[in-house]
Every structure is written in C-alpha cells, then in structure tokens.
Enzyme design. Sequence first.
Site, PDB file in Angstrom:
ATOM      1  N   LYS A  79       1.057  -1.329  -0.118  1.00  0.00           N
ATOM      2  CA  LYS A  79      -0.015   0.057  -0.028  1.00  0.00           C
ATOM      3  C   LYS A  79       1.068   1.303   0.153  1.00  0.00           C
ATOM      4  O   LYS A  79       1.985   1.310   0.660  1.00  0.00           O
ATOM      5  CB  LYS A  79      -0.825   0.144   1.380  1.00  0.00           C
ATOM      6  N   GLY A 183     -24.691   4.219   1.573  1.00  0.00           N
ATOM      7  CA  GLY A 183     -23.775   4.807   0.612  1.00  0.00           C
ATOM      8  C   GLY A 183     -23.884   4.505  -0.796  1.00  0.00           C
ATOM      9  O   GLY A 183     -23.952   3.354  -1.212  1.00  0.00           O
ATOM     10  N   GLY A 185     -22.487   5.838  -3.490  1.00  0.00           N
ATOM     11  CA  GLY A 185     -21.446   6.276  -4.481  1.00  0.00           C
ATOM     12  C   GLY A 185     -20.964   5.542  -5.689  1.00  0.00           C
ATOM     13  O   GLY A 185     -22.093   5.075  -6.048  1.00  0.00           O
ATOM     14  N   VAL A 187     -19.589   2.718  -6.136  1.00  0.00           N
ATOM     15  CA  VAL A 187     -20.044   1.222  -5.813  1.00  0.00           C
ATOM     16  C   VAL A 187     -21.289   0.984  -5.488  1.00  0.00           C
ATOM     17  O   VAL A 187     -21.937   0.184  -6.316  1.00  0.00           O
ATOM     18  CB  VAL A 187     -19.155   0.503  -4.731  1.00  0.00           C
TER      19      VAL A 187
HETATM   20  P1  NAD Z   1     -17.415   6.826  -3.199  1.00  0.00           P
HETATM   21  O1  NAD Z   1     -16.642   7.865  -2.399  1.00  0.00           O
HETATM   22  O2  NAD Z   1     -17.528   6.880  -4.385  1.00  0.00           O
HETATM   23  O3  NAD Z   1     -18.788   6.551  -2.380  1.00  0.00           O
HETATM   24  C1  NAD Z   1     -18.920   6.806  -1.071  1.00  0.00           C
HETATM   25  C2  NAD Z   1     -20.339   7.345  -0.724  1.00  0.00           C
HETATM   26  O4  NAD Z   1     -20.434   7.123   0.788  1.00  0.00           O
HETATM   27  C3  NAD Z   1     -20.620   8.776  -1.027  1.00  0.00           C
HETATM   28  O5  NAD Z   1     -21.549   8.945  -1.959  1.00  0.00           O
HETATM   29  C4  NAD Z   1     -20.683   9.411   0.274  1.00  0.00           C
HETATM   30  O6  NAD Z   1     -21.694  10.512   0.267  1.00  0.00           O
HETATM   31  C5  NAD Z   1     -21.047   8.274   1.001  1.00  0.00           C
HETATM   32  N1  NAD Z   1     -21.141   8.407   2.652  1.00  0.00           N
HETATM   33  C6  NAD Z   1     -19.901   8.763   3.153  1.00  0.00           C
HETATM   34  N2  NAD Z   1     -20.385   8.741   4.628  1.00  0.00           N
HETATM   35  C7  NAD Z   1     -21.398   8.252   4.623  1.00  0.00           C
HETATM   36  C8  NAD Z   1     -22.309   7.681   5.592  1.00  0.00           C
HETATM   37  N3  NAD Z   1     -21.954   7.808   6.873  1.00  0.00           N
HETATM   38  N4  NAD Z   1     -23.571   7.260   5.496  1.00  0.00           N
HETATM   39  C9  NAD Z   1     -24.030   6.883   4.274  1.00  0.00           C
HETATM   40  N5  NAD Z   1     -23.254   7.445   3.270  1.00  0.00           N
HETATM   41  C10 NAD Z   1     -22.141   8.054   3.411  1.00  0.00           C
HETATM   42  O7  NAD Z   1     -16.674   5.343  -2.584  1.00  0.00           O
HETATM   43  P2  NAD Z   1     -16.589   4.013  -3.558  1.00  0.00           P
HETATM   44  O8  NAD Z   1     -15.424   3.968  -4.232  1.00  0.00           O
HETATM   45  O9  NAD Z   1     -18.068   3.781  -3.908  1.00  0.00           O
HETATM   46  O10 NAD Z   1     -16.456   3.124  -2.206  1.00  0.00           O
HETATM   47  C11 NAD Z   1     -17.381   2.816  -1.329  1.00  0.00           C
HETATM   48  C12 NAD Z   1     -16.537   1.732  -0.150  1.00  0.00           C
HETATM   49  O11 NAD Z   1     -15.928   0.804  -0.761  1.00  0.00           O
HETATM   50  C13 NAD Z   1     -15.179   2.397   0.668  1.00  0.00           C
HETATM   51  O12 NAD Z   1     -15.128   1.853   1.721  1.00  0.00           O
HETATM   52  C14 NAD Z   1     -14.139   1.756  -0.363  1.00  0.00           C
HETATM   53  O13 NAD Z   1     -12.900   1.859   0.408  1.00  0.00           O
HETATM   54  C15 NAD Z   1     -14.760   0.641  -0.568  1.00  0.00           C
HETATM   55  N6  NAD Z   1     -14.047  -0.042  -1.933  1.00  0.00           N
HETATM   56  C16 NAD Z   1     -14.444   0.493  -3.069  1.00  0.00           C
HETATM   57  C17 NAD Z   1     -13.702  -0.348  -4.032  1.00  0.00           C
HETATM   58  C18 NAD Z   1     -14.118   0.533  -5.630  1.00  0.00           C
HETATM   59  O14 NAD Z   1     -13.817  -0.128  -6.602  1.00  0.00           O
HETATM   60  N7  NAD Z   1     -14.509   1.908  -5.689  1.00  0.00           N
HETATM   61  C19 NAD Z   1     -13.076  -1.321  -3.960  1.00  0.00           C
HETATM   62  C20 NAD Z   1     -13.143  -1.915  -3.042  1.00  0.00           C
HETATM   63  C21 NAD Z   1     -13.684  -1.313  -1.842  1.00  0.00           C
END
Ligand code: NAD
Length: 351
Positions: A79, A183, A185, A187
């Site tokens: 990392k 959440g 976002g 994903v």
């Molecule tokens: P993102 O930033 O696109 O989406 C996160 C969303 O969560 C945002 O819309 C934000 O407003 C919302 N949020 C933040 N705090 C919140 C809360 N307390 N309650 C409800 N919603 C809240 O991130 P992402 O890429 O969609 O990733 C989401 C999670 O999945 C993260 O923990 C990330 O580490 C994990 N993850 C993502 C990927 C990937 O391919 N993007 C891969 C593995 C793990």
Amino acid sequence: MPDPPLMSLDHEELVIRRGRRSGVYTIIAVHSTALGPALGGCRMWRYESSAEGARDALRLSRAMTFKSAACGLNVGGGKGVICLEPGRAPTGKARHDVLLDFADTVNVLEGNYITAEDVGTGSKDMAVISEVTTHVTGLDRRRGGSGDPSPYTAMGVEAAMRACCEKVFGTSDLEGRTVAVVGAGRVGSQLVKRLGKAGAKLIVADIDESRRAVIDSLPDAKWTDPSSAMLAEVDVLAPCALGGVIDQVNVSRLRCQIVCGSANNILAHEGLADDLAHEGILYAPDFIANAGGIINVSLELDGYEPAKARAGAAGIEDTMRALLQESEAAGVTPLAAAYRLAERRLQSASG
Ligand code: NAD
C-alpha cells in the site's frame, strides 16, 4: 490472521521518503511478495503525522496480502500513502509534484510494489505517476489500463450476496429480497442498479442527498437516512460508504440477517465478527465481498481483458460459498475461514 494487538512488524519493506519536489512524505509498505509483486492502491489522505501515515500503510498493506491471497490472485500485499498536511488536497502543479514524488518512491522498490488508485487518487493521478514509473495500474481504458474498478466491485458484492442468501435462505435468487444499501457512491450506486434489476426491494441511503437520483427509475426502492438504513429490518445490509460502521454499540441493534457490502473495514474491530455470529447474522468478510476491484486491476499485469474481469468478479460467488462451507464445517466465523484460506495459499507459496 487478525491484526496483531501491537503493530509488530511482519512486513518485507517500508520506505518513507520526503518528496524532493513537494516536501510531502510519501510512504510505501510491502507486506508480502510471497504470491507475486505487492499490488495495492495509493491513498492520498490527511494524517495527523507522517508516523500515522506509515502506520496506515503498514496496516493496509497487510490487509492486501490476505485479500489477494484469499481471492486466489498471484499478487502480494502493499500500500502507498501520500501524507497530506491539514487542509484541501493539492491541485494543479502542487498535485503533479506530489504524485511524481510518490512515483520516485515506487521506483525505489524496483517492481516489488505496483501502485493503483485508492481513496484520494484516481486514474488521472495514475497517468501522472506513469510519467516516472512503469509500476502502475489503474490507468484509463484508452491507455491500456483497466479503468474504473467500481463496476467490478459492485458485481463482486452482488456475487458474494448471492452465496450468502443461498446459505441463509436456501436460494441465491435476489428477487423479492430486501436489501439496505448504505452509501450510494461509485460502488453503491452500481450495486443498487444491479440489485434493482435482480428484483430486490431496496432501501438506499447516503449523507449526500444528491445521490438520491440513483433510485429514480426503481419502483421498489425507498430513500432514507443512513442511521435508519443501518438499523432497517431487511434480509441484507450492504454498507458501501466508510469503514467502522458496525461497532460495539450498534451490533446488537442490527435487524438484518446478512451483512455484505463493499466498504473496507466494515467492522470497527474484527472481534465484532464473533458478535455478529452470536446475533445470528452472517457476515461476509469485506475483503472477499469487495475484491472485484483488485481482481480487475490485477488483470492489467497480464494484459487486461474485461471478460476476464467479469468472470473474476462473478467467481466471488464460488469463493464465498466455499468459505461459508468451511466456516460451518470448522465451526468458525466466515472471517476466520477467510484468513485460513489466505494462510493456506501463503504457506503453499512459501513452502
Ligand atoms: P465513493 O466515495 O464513490 O462513495 C462513498 C459514498 O458514501 C459517497 O456517496 C458518500 O457521500 C457516502 N457516505 C459517506 N459517509 C456516509 C455515511 N456515514 N452514511 C452514508 N453514506 C455515506 O466510494 P466508493 O468507491 O463507492 O467506495 C465505497 C466503499 O467501498 C469504500 O469503503 C471503499 O474503500 C470500498 N471499496 C471500493 C472499491 C472500488 O472499486 N471503488 C473497491 C473496494 C472497496
């Protein structure tokens, strides 16, 4: 293996450098290369101190080793961390400089570490990093990269969810299942679409009200606030925002039968896996359920093909099913079974 109580090092390398262009600390931890070069994202984040940044790199690199091993990938765990000072993330030339400084640190490891996007970085940043090092993935598709991993992560979460539903309800069919997605976002929004298409009834929440649009064309989806969604009476709770959302306080108040989402470190601490089992809730280990993204990016190392990425993400259903069988047979939690699976692969590689 769960994190050791103290941060006792079992890593191969830790490189900490102050950037010659930016003056910002860039840190890379390589936990293990037993299965291949260490692949893991570059996190650009504000830390209270550079020591905190190093601690995060050590913790996250270790988790990457187990995640990749458990998912059958031939890559190790590493990392990168860019330790920002308090305030806004850099833009323009300042951002360019810090990314080039990070790329220099990647080069110090001579290919033992390959970087990718993570919290705070994206494919445009990877393109900048590629000006200085070839040990970089996550470039956009036009540049031969694997592009945005989140569709594959969402695909993998759905696959894991199907295996969990089969275990709990006797069928992997999601039609009519109730799922709370917390959440919406990158994903979460794709998961919502996939689950909607599969006929699930959805409760969706995000702190950002503008995300509400994700349920627009879904008649069986309701929007609510994150706390209500966390405690909703549903078949599946899918945390897809930040980590640590299940803690000692809310664990006994959850009203779901399965927890399966994309967020990293869903549990505030790993002992909560036992508490969930005690509550009769099946917890899909987050690093298995969300592995679609790393599966996707790891394919860049051998020449990227989207079809292989789709097959890899869909394969999470079989991985999860096997884990759940092992968990039942051995009388351990699915999380413990996931660590056992990873340990076996690591031992066979080093033995
Ligand atoms: P993102 O930033 O696109 O989406 C996160 C969303 O969560 C945002 O819309 C934000 O407003 C919302 N949020 C933040 N705090 C919140 C809360 N307390 N309650 C409800 N919603 C809240 O991130 P992402 O890429 O969609 O990733 C989401 C999670 O999945 C993260 O923990 C990330 O580490 C994990 N993850 C993502 C990927 C990937 O391919 N993007 C891969 C593995 C793990």
